[in-house]
Design an enzyme around this catalytic site. Structure first.
Site, mmCIF file in Angstrom:
data_model
loop_
_atom_site.group_PDB
_atom_site.id
_atom_site.type_symbol
_atom_site.label_atom_id
_atom_site.label_comp_id
_atom_site.label_asym_id
_atom_site.label_seq_id
_atom_site.Cartn_x
_atom_site.Cartn_y
_atom_site.Cartn_z
ATOM 1 N N TYR A 136 0.867 -1.180 0.000
ATOM 2 C CA TYR A 136 0.000 0.000 0.000
ATOM 3 C C TYR A 136 0.898 1.222 0.000
ATOM 4 O O TYR A 136 1.807 1.345 0.836
ATOM 5 C CB TYR A 136 -0.925 0.015 1.223
ATOM 6 C CG TYR A 136 -1.699 1.302 1.334
ATOM 7 C CD1 TYR A 136 -2.852 1.494 0.581
ATOM 8 C CD2 TYR A 136 -1.264 2.338 2.151
ATOM 9 C CE1 TYR A 136 -3.557 2.686 0.646
ATOM 10 C CE2 TYR A 136 -1.965 3.531 2.228
ATOM 11 C CZ TYR A 136 -3.098 3.702 1.482
ATOM 12 O OH TYR A 136 -3.795 4.874 1.541
ATOM 13 N N LYS A 188 4.291 10.681 7.753
ATOM 14 C CA LYS A 188 3.607 10.297 8.994
ATOM 15 C C LYS A 188 4.318 10.826 10.236
ATOM 16 O O LYS A 188 4.066 11.931 10.683
ATOM 17 C CB LYS A 188 3.416 8.783 9.051
ATOM 18 C CG LYS A 188 2.362 8.270 8.076
ATOM 19 C CD LYS A 188 2.006 6.834 8.360
ATOM 20 C CE LYS A 188 0.979 6.288 7.367
ATOM 21 N NZ LYS A 188 -0.347 6.883 7.480
#
Length: 821
Positions: free
Chosen positions: A396, A526
């Site tokens: 992903y 992130k």
């Protein structure tokens, strides 16, 4: 009750007059005909009802106004010392999590309109060996009334306390400057007056300046002092009563549903049941506080980003400091210190050849940048035919168009766009587990793919060591070495997507360190800013940069908010915390505890695998879970975990206390154990017969009509091939009934269950998806359907007609976590 407003009254230290102020404000509220209650959170040095206890002072202050309960005390300890020492003397350890939960529950159940919670000592008084009163105030996030003693040194003590509260993002409602003794002379009067003037001026820099109240010396007779101060505090009391309570949970959710579209969610039509929402009002450290008062242990680090927890003072201070200079400036033709410093620090942490930092907005954009770099590099260096990417299944890389093209095309989230995405080459997911020896044949599919398509492959892109949202799969580091060797042999680039794995999650600062392999391009995001702001970086070698930029070429990408100064400043602050030398020990502790605490899950019959690496703990189930209902179960048990597909996983902040890690694992086990028990109970019901058995389950009211559901039988798996053939034969022989029959699968905590819905308005065609048949049946056709013989013997059981299943319209019994669905 729902309209209760709670405040915390704290001070700059002991003996500053908190109790006198609390009692006086309590009196002011009662004089305004408001129901109010003063509560001492922790009383040391006296019993709850001792004449010396604060609770006794509260009662005395308002005894002439009411005979109702106006005072309380949650905890008392005899030793006159800090809560840390006083509780330790009694063999007790007070924890912020437990104390905050108790206070919230008290507020929720209280019948008073206003609750005044008085703390013990100042904001830095210790509650235990690691937490102090400031942690409690930040966790509660109740508006704070700060009481400061007006004396020599008041400015210093008060400003330091205000700074501590501000850094912890505690909402300061008012500053009450209290004179605790009579003035001695004009000089002291001048000092006390100046204290108030300076402090009131300093409050002006707050975004919402706290109210300021200056109290005179109240005298030695307490009842007279309280009466006098209550009159002075009357404007503050009126302000409290006139302050509008924030939107209720219901109102906030309703407003959200009118306009907001949440990630991976649908926008329901009027009358449809929407996905659940949990409004947040506060976060602190590893806690998320909901609008309904619940405090959740965060097991997700806000999608793996908040590695230091929430509202870390160092990060908050960096954000504020940068905002006062320049929050943003375009990066085309300009530069600034936060970006330069961040680039230098990132490069210093990585292998030497990764030297060029391109800042992006988010992880998905960082991947887009990396893919564009690879394509432009191959074109600029004389290989324009190399336009395809190679990647393992199970990966992903984001939700933008380029990133979607290299996500798993079968089990990923983007099948809808498969015909519109660039076509890439996929190889099987690396089957070599991280904790088992590497098998040479694991690389065979990659070798074959290069042999067949190497002339077209511009780059290989993959998540090193851990495949994140594609399955939380951990694979062997040697796989990366084999991939790197093949890339060199076929002159293609290697891209590592470390958006999820970077900054310590796997136990190494970067996952590439496990294999000692350096990619040509690296994507970070992130946790780069500690979960505070959006920022990402795509870092390449000089080889890639110079290859693209030869012959005066430029790289064709330029985000408007590239290298946003606020985000860069925050990222630098996050790196300060990460590189203080303790992150590795913290992550190792998390790994050790999760490995032990999640191990019992492996023995549950509905669990297929348990694996832990770094701060990542994964429990994989045999069937897909119902994410919404399982999330509801977790939330009801005080944790925030968001499962997906067949995965229940956690990746908690590094600051998570050990007891919270234990509790996260315990709740996961309890949720899955309950689901397993539901299935076990169902299996013990009546054995099935080869024929279909019909009987009513329950009547369901829908928007337009009443439906009667009839159970055919309950099975642990989907229909067998022979059963499906029987249905096919039935439809072939009676094609006219394909528009009137609908069988569908409902799970109801007992495994997939075949059911028939009787509907006079049958109109749907037969639908077959993943082995599940769907069709509608008219009551007139019921007898004909009964004649169909489907072998259900192997399924093990059907429901006893005398004990119908508790089926609900949405599937599931409504009494468990739903993870069995």
């Amino acid at each position: 009750m729902d309209n209760t407003r709670s405040f915390c009254i704290t001070g700059t230290g002991t003996n500053v007059g908190k109790t006198l102020v609390t009692a006086s404000l309590l009196r002011s509220l009662l004089l305004l005909k408001r129901s109010a209650l003063a509560v001492k959170i922790i009383q040391t040095g006296a019993s709850a009802n001792s004449p010396l206890a604060d609770r006794s002072h509260y009662r005395l202050a308002v005894g002439d106004l009411t005979d109702k309960q106006t005072s309380d005390c949650l905890h008392t300890y005899p030793l006159p010392a800090s809560p840390h020492l006083a509780t330790q003397d009694c063999g007790v350890r007070v924890r912020v999590r437990d104390l905050a939960s108790e206070i919230r529950e008290y507020s929720k159940k209280s019948q008073a309109e206003y609750l005044l919670f008085e703390t013990a000592g100042g904001v830095r008084v210790p509650l235990n060996d690691t937490e102090d009163m400031l942690d409690l105030l930040a966790d509660l996030a109740f508006p704070i009334l700060l009481v400061a003693q007006n004396t020599l040194g008041a400015i210093n003590h008060t400003l330091l306390t205000l700074e501590a509260l501000e850094q912890a993002s505690c909402p300061i409602y008012a500053l009450i400057l209290n004179q605790t003794h009579a003035q001695a002379d004009k000089t002291e009067e001048r000092i006390l007056s100046d204290n108030g003037a300076i402090l009131q001026k300093r409050l002006a820099h707050f975004a919402k300046p706290p109210l300021f109240v200056s109290l005179p010396f109240g005298g030695l007779r307490e009842t007279e002092a309280v009466a006098q101060l209550a009159e002075i505090l009357m404007p503050l009391a009126r302000a409290l009563t006139e302050e509008k309570k924030e939107d209720s949970l219901a109102t906030l959710v309703q407003r959200d549903r009118r306009h907001i579209w949440h990630p991976y969610s649908r926008v329901p039509k009027e009358g449809e049941e929407p996905d659940p929402l949990y409004p947040v009002v506060n976060t602190y450290k590893n806690r998320i506080q909901l609008a309904d008062g619940r405090s959740l242990i965060d097991g997700m680090s806000s999608w793996w980003s908040a590695i230091h927890g929430y509202r870390h003072p160092h990060i908050v201070q960096a954000l504020k400091a940068q905002a006062t200079t320049f929050p943003h400036v375009m990066f085309g033709g300009l530069t600034h210190a936060p970006s330069v410093r961040l680039a230098e620090r990132l490069v210093s942490l990585l292998p030497p050849t990764l030297s060029r930092v391109f800042f992006a907005d988010s992880g998905s954009v960082a991947v887009e940048v990396a893919m564009k770099m690879a394509l432009q590099y191959q074109n600029a260096t004389g290989s324009p035919e190399k336009t395809r990417f190679l990647t393992p299944l199970g990966g992903y890389h984001g939700d933008t168009m380029g990133a979607m093209s290299v996500c798993d095309p079968v089990n990923g989230m983007h099948q809808l766009f498969s015909d519109r995405l660039a076509k890439q080459y996929f190889v099987p997911r690396p089957a070599c587990r991280f904790d088992q020896p590497m098998r040479k044949e694991t690389l065979d599919p990659v070798t074959e793919a290069f042999a067949k398509h190497g002339h077209e492959i511009c780059a290989v892109i993959l998540e090193p060591i851990v495949q994140g949202a594609g399955g939380m799969w951990f694979y062997h580091p040697e796989y990366l070495k084999g991939i790197a060797d093949l890339c060199k042999a076929y002159d293609c680039l290697l891209i590592f997507d470390e958006i999820a794995t970077g900054f310590g999650h796997t136990g190494k600062l970067f996952a590439l360190e496990w294999a000692n392999v350096t990619p040509d391009i690296l994507c970070l995001g992130k946790a780069l800013t500690g979960g505070t702001m959006t920022l990402a970086a795509t870092i390449s070698t000089d080889k890639v940069a110079w290859g693209i930029c030869q012959k005066n070429n430029v790289f064709m990408h330029g985000p408007t908010f590239m290298a946003n100064p606020l985000a860069c400043a925050v990222a630098n602050a996050s790196l300060d915390l990460l590189l203080d030398g303790t992150w590795q020990k913290k992550v190792k502790t998390i790994e050790t505890i999760l490995s032990r605490a999640l191990a019992p899950c492996a023995h549950l019959p509905n669990v297929s695998d348990v694996r832990v690496l770094g701060d990542i703990g994964v429990v994989q189930t045999k069937d897909k879970v119902n994410a919404a209902s399982l999330t509801r179960f977790f939330t009801d048990h005080g944790v925030w975990i968001r499962p997906f597909s067949d995965l229940v996983y956690i990746m908690p902040p590094y600051c998570t206390p050990e007891e919270d890690l234990e509790y996260l694992a315990k709740v996961i086990y309890e949720a899955l154990a309950e689901c397993a028990e539901k299935k076990k109970q169902a299996i013990n019901w009546q054995k099935s017969t080869p024929d279909i058995s019909f009987f009513p389950v329950q009547n369901l009211k829908t928007k337009n009509r009443s439906q009667e559901r009839l159970a055919i039988g309950v099975c642990m798996l989907e229909l067998s091939d022979s059963a499906r053939k029987e249905l096919d034969a039935f439809f072939i022989s009676k094609p006219e009934e394909q528009k009137s029959i609908r069988i569908y699968s409902v799970n109801a905590c007992h495994g997939p269950m075949l059911q028939i819905a009787l509907d006079n308005a049958a109109e749907n065609d037969v639908v077959e998806k993943n082995g599940d048949y769907s069709f509608c049946i008219d009551k007139d056709l019921l007898a004909q359907v009964k004649s169909v013989k489907i072998d259900l013997t192997y399924m093990g059981f059907v429901v006893d007609p005398e004990q119908p299943l508790p089926v609900t319209e949405g599937g599931g019994c409504g009494s468990c976590c739903g993870g069995c669905h």
